[in-house]
Write a protein that holds these residues in place. Structure first.
Motif, PDB file in Angstrom:
ATOM      1  N   ALA A  72       0.266  -1.252   3.233  1.00 32.88           N
ATOM      2  CA  ALA A  72       0.289  -2.301   2.439  1.00 32.88           C
ATOM      3  C   ALA A  72       1.713  -2.533   1.596  1.00 32.88           C
ATOM      4  CB  ALA A  72      -0.747  -2.152   1.289  1.00 32.88           C
ATOM      5  N   LEU A  73       2.217  -1.245   1.432  1.00 29.70           N
ATOM      6  CA  LEU A  73       3.779  -1.240   0.699  1.00 29.70           C
ATOM      7  C   LEU A  73       4.566  -1.820   1.758  1.00 29.70           C
ATOM      8  CD1 LEU A  73       3.576   2.106  -1.376  1.00 29.70           C
ATOM      9  CD2 LEU A  73       3.669  -0.582  -2.114  1.00 29.70           C
ATOM     10  N   LEU A  74       4.594  -1.499   3.080  1.00 29.95           N
ATOM     11  CA  LEU A  74       5.613  -1.802   4.067  1.00 29.95           C
ATOM     12  C   LEU A  74       5.850  -3.266   3.835  1.00 29.95           C
ATOM     13  CD1 LEU A  74       7.279  -1.209   6.565  1.00 29.95           C
ATOM     14  CD2 LEU A  74       5.371  -1.325   7.950  1.00 29.95           C
ATOM     15  N   PRO A  75       4.896  -4.202   3.940  1.00 27.65           N
ATOM     16  CA  PRO A  75       5.408  -5.654   4.168  1.00 27.65           C
ATOM     17  C   PRO A  75       5.812  -6.130   3.002  1.00 27.65           C
ATOM     18  CG  PRO A  75       2.813  -5.418   4.171  1.00 27.65           C
ATOM     19  CD  PRO A  75       3.426  -4.071   4.190  1.00 27.65           C
ATOM     20  N   LEU A  76       5.314  -5.562   1.666  1.00 26.57           N
ATOM     21  CA  LEU A  76       5.934  -5.915   0.363  1.00 26.57           C
ATOM     22  C   LEU A  76       7.323  -5.520   0.161  1.00 26.57           C
ATOM     23  CD1 LEU A  76       2.990  -5.108  -1.722  1.00 26.57           C
ATOM     24  CD2 LEU A  76       3.494  -7.370  -0.737  1.00 26.57           C
ATOM     25  N   LEU A  77       7.736  -4.234   0.935  1.00 28.26           N
ATOM     26  CA  LEU A  77       9.156  -3.854   0.601  1.00 28.26           C
ATOM     27  C   LEU A  77      10.058  -4.636   1.732  1.00 28.26           C
ATOM     28  CD1 LEU A  77       8.617  -0.069   0.695  1.00 28.26           C
ATOM     29  CD2 LEU A  77       9.630  -1.114  -1.152  1.00 28.26           C
ATOM     30  N   ALA A  78       9.559  -4.861   2.673  1.00 26.38           N
ATOM     31  CA  ALA A  78      10.388  -5.437   3.844  1.00 26.38           C
ATOM     32  C   ALA A  78      10.544  -7.180   3.327  1.00 26.38           C
ATOM     33  CB  ALA A  78       9.731  -5.649   5.245  1.00 26.38           C
ATOM     34  N   SER A  79       9.387  -7.844   3.070  1.00 30.68           N
ATOM     35  CA  SER A  79       9.521  -8.993   2.604  1.00 30.68           C
ATOM     36  C   SER A  79      10.189  -9.358   1.415  1.00 30.68           C
ATOM     37  CB  SER A  79       8.101  -9.698   2.670  1.00 30.68           C
ATOM     38  OG  SER A  79       7.536  -9.269   1.416  1.00 30.68           O
ATOM     39  N   GLY A  80      10.023  -8.647   0.346  1.00 30.40           N
ATOM     40  CA  GLY A  80      10.755  -8.414  -0.791  1.00 30.40           C
ATOM     41  C   GLY A  80      12.404  -8.329  -0.684  1.00 30.40           C
ATOM     42  N   ALA A  81      12.848  -7.227   0.327  1.00 25.61           N
ATOM     43  CA  ALA A  81      14.174  -7.225   0.428  1.00 25.61           C
ATOM     44  C   ALA A  81      14.600  -8.471   1.130  1.00 25.61           C
ATOM     45  CB  ALA A  81      14.210  -6.079   1.428  1.00 25.61           C
ATOM     46  N   MET A  82      13.845  -9.068   2.061  1.00 25.97           N
ATOM     47  CA  MET A  82      14.336 -10.344   2.714  1.00 25.97           C
ATOM     48  C   MET A  82      14.441 -11.470   1.960  1.00 25.97           C
ATOM     49  SD  MET A  82      13.072 -10.022   6.596  1.00 25.97           S
ATOM     50  CE  MET A  82      11.169  -9.675   6.151  1.00 25.97           C
ATOM     51  N   LEU A  83      13.394 -11.156   0.719  1.00 28.72           N
ATOM     52  CA  LEU A  83      13.442 -12.565  -0.324  1.00 28.72           C
ATOM     53  C   LEU A  83      14.541 -12.508  -0.921  1.00 28.72           C
ATOM     54  CD1 LEU A  83      11.497 -14.958  -1.238  1.00 28.72           C
ATOM     55  CD2 LEU A  83      10.811 -13.194  -2.926  1.00 28.72           C
TER      56      LEU A  83
END
Length: 433
Positions: A160-171
């Protein structure tokens, strides 16, 4: 290097509970980090399809690069885990997989990324056997079930943290920087690997503490056929290859992995391509599926605490409800509906999967736990996830996504029947206290 259960001089027995708690949380955090470097390509799949011209099958091939080697490595590395240091193997495996994940940010090529995922699969084949062997060595069966259920949520927290970390960094940096989906989680995984290598736990008798029989009595060992003092490969032959309930668990694990990854790995493409969601909304759905698995697994932990020898029954009940949930998922249209159903699916996919790990440890000699975990996991990845990665896009193309999810619903009912057949074995080998 064989472990035995003969009496020995013990060091610092008063610190046993404190050290056991520390070992548990190190094992938990390490496995959270394992999931930071596994599903990165699934998270970035929407962008890879839209910007790099990848096809859904390309995504499936890259994901399968991990699946095949990981499934085989769990079995092979399970033997290594049984005969070596849990701390060193776990820490080095996590460090190696993190380094490869960091490198994947530089190579948006299908072949190269498939090869990189294969290497990560080989390294991480150590992690699940080492984690579960650690818990099996520190906790007796009547305490183990609840601890394993809680530990099992580590994969959900990490995924669950993985997509949040990835999408947050890309955002923050811009969606064109999709390499951040590999770099940011990879750095966190690398730090966790170093921590596990320095402070992680090993078997208690290798740290100077009592074995389970010495501390809790004969009930702390499972009722298994043949002597637990037999040579290692005889144990493998009797307790693993000759263990019919373990074969049933291996087949059941394949079905559960097909259900899990048949939904999870295709959330981005299904929600973006079929429902028209944005990349951010797709990440929310993926994270919701994983986060909801945490209360689902904890609910099974409560069942395990109250009824430690009724887990097969709980697994069967959860899978029947999951089959209904899959039908609803295929008809959900707006973001609110999809998030709600994704939460239900996450809770009822991972909850019954917790039971696999619990029963595996309870059906096997402590000296063969690593190879048993690898044996059961082999079917999950080589059959379950491979079919999910390659079969779901084929089913979706021929039957539509609704038809593909209907097939998954039928598989859930078959898995429920297998759990139902394991009830008697569980009640015979696990004390009810």
């Amino acid at each position: 290097m064989h472990d035995d259960f003969a009496p020995r001089a013990l060091a610092s027995p008063a610190s046993y509970e404190r050290r056991r708690t520390e070992v548990f949380w190190l094992t938990f955090v390490g496995y959270v980090a394992c999931y930071f470097v596994r599903n990165n390509t699934a998270v970035a799949s929407g962008l890879l399809v839209l910007e790099e011209g990848w096809t859904p099958l390309d995504v499936g091939v890259v994901l399968t690069g991990f699946t095949v080697t990981y499934g085989l490595a769990k079995l092979v590395m399970g033997v290594v885990v049984d005969r070596s240091s849990l701390r060193v193997g776990y820490g080095l495996a996590l460090i190696a997989s993190a380094v490869v994940c960091l490198a994947m940010g530089f190579i948006p090529d299908v072949f190269a990324m498939t090869a990189a995922m294969a290497v990560i699969g080989l390294a991480q084949g150590v992690c699940a056997p080492a984690s579960l062997a650690t818990l099996g060595a520190w906790y007796p069966p009547w305490q183990r079930s609840a601890r394993v259920a809680v530990w099992n949520t580590s994969q959900n927290v990490g995924a669950a943290l993985l997509p949040l970390l990835a999408s947050g960094a890309m955002l923050i940096a811009g969606v064109q920087h999709r390499s951040l989906a590999y770099w940011v989680p990879g750095v966190f995984a690398l730090a966790a690997g170093v921590w596990v290598l320095r402070r992680g736990g090993d078997r208690p008798w290798r740290e100077g503490y009592a074995t389970l029989p010495e501390r809790y009595g004969a009930d702390a060992l499972p009722e298994v056929r043949g002597s637990t003092d037999a040579p290692y490969w005889r144990l493998v032959r009797l307790h693993v290859l000759g263990n019919r309930p373990l074969w049933a668990l291996a087949g059941l694990n394949a079905l559960l992995y097909l259900l899990r990854f048949g939904v999870l790995n295709w959330i981005p493409l299904y929600t973006i391509g079929e429902l028209g969601f944005s990349v951010t909304h797709a990440a929310w759905v993926m994270a919701t599926y994983e986060w909801a698995a945490v209360p689902g697994a904890l609910a099974f932990a409560l069942v395990a605490h109250r009824w430690p020898n009724r887990m097969a029954t709980a697994g069967a009940a959860g899978l029947v409800v999951l089959a209904v949930g899959l039908m609803v998922y295929a008809t959900a249209g707006n973001l609110g509906e999809v998030l709600t159903v994704a939460a239900l699916l996450g809770a009822l996919t991972y909850g019954p999967q917790v039971v696999i790990n619990i029963l595996t440890l309870n059906f096997i000699s402590p000296r063969a736990m690593g190879v048993a975990v690898g044996f059961v996991g082999l079917g999950g990845y080589l059959v379950g996830e491979v079919v999910a990665n390659l079969g779901m896009p084929t089913l979706a193309e021929r039957l539509g996504w609704g038809g593909a999810f209907a097939v998954l619903g039928g598989i859930a009912l078959v898995a429920a029947l297998v759990y139902w057949e394991l009830r008697r074995v569980e009640r015979r080998v696990v004390p009810s206290r």
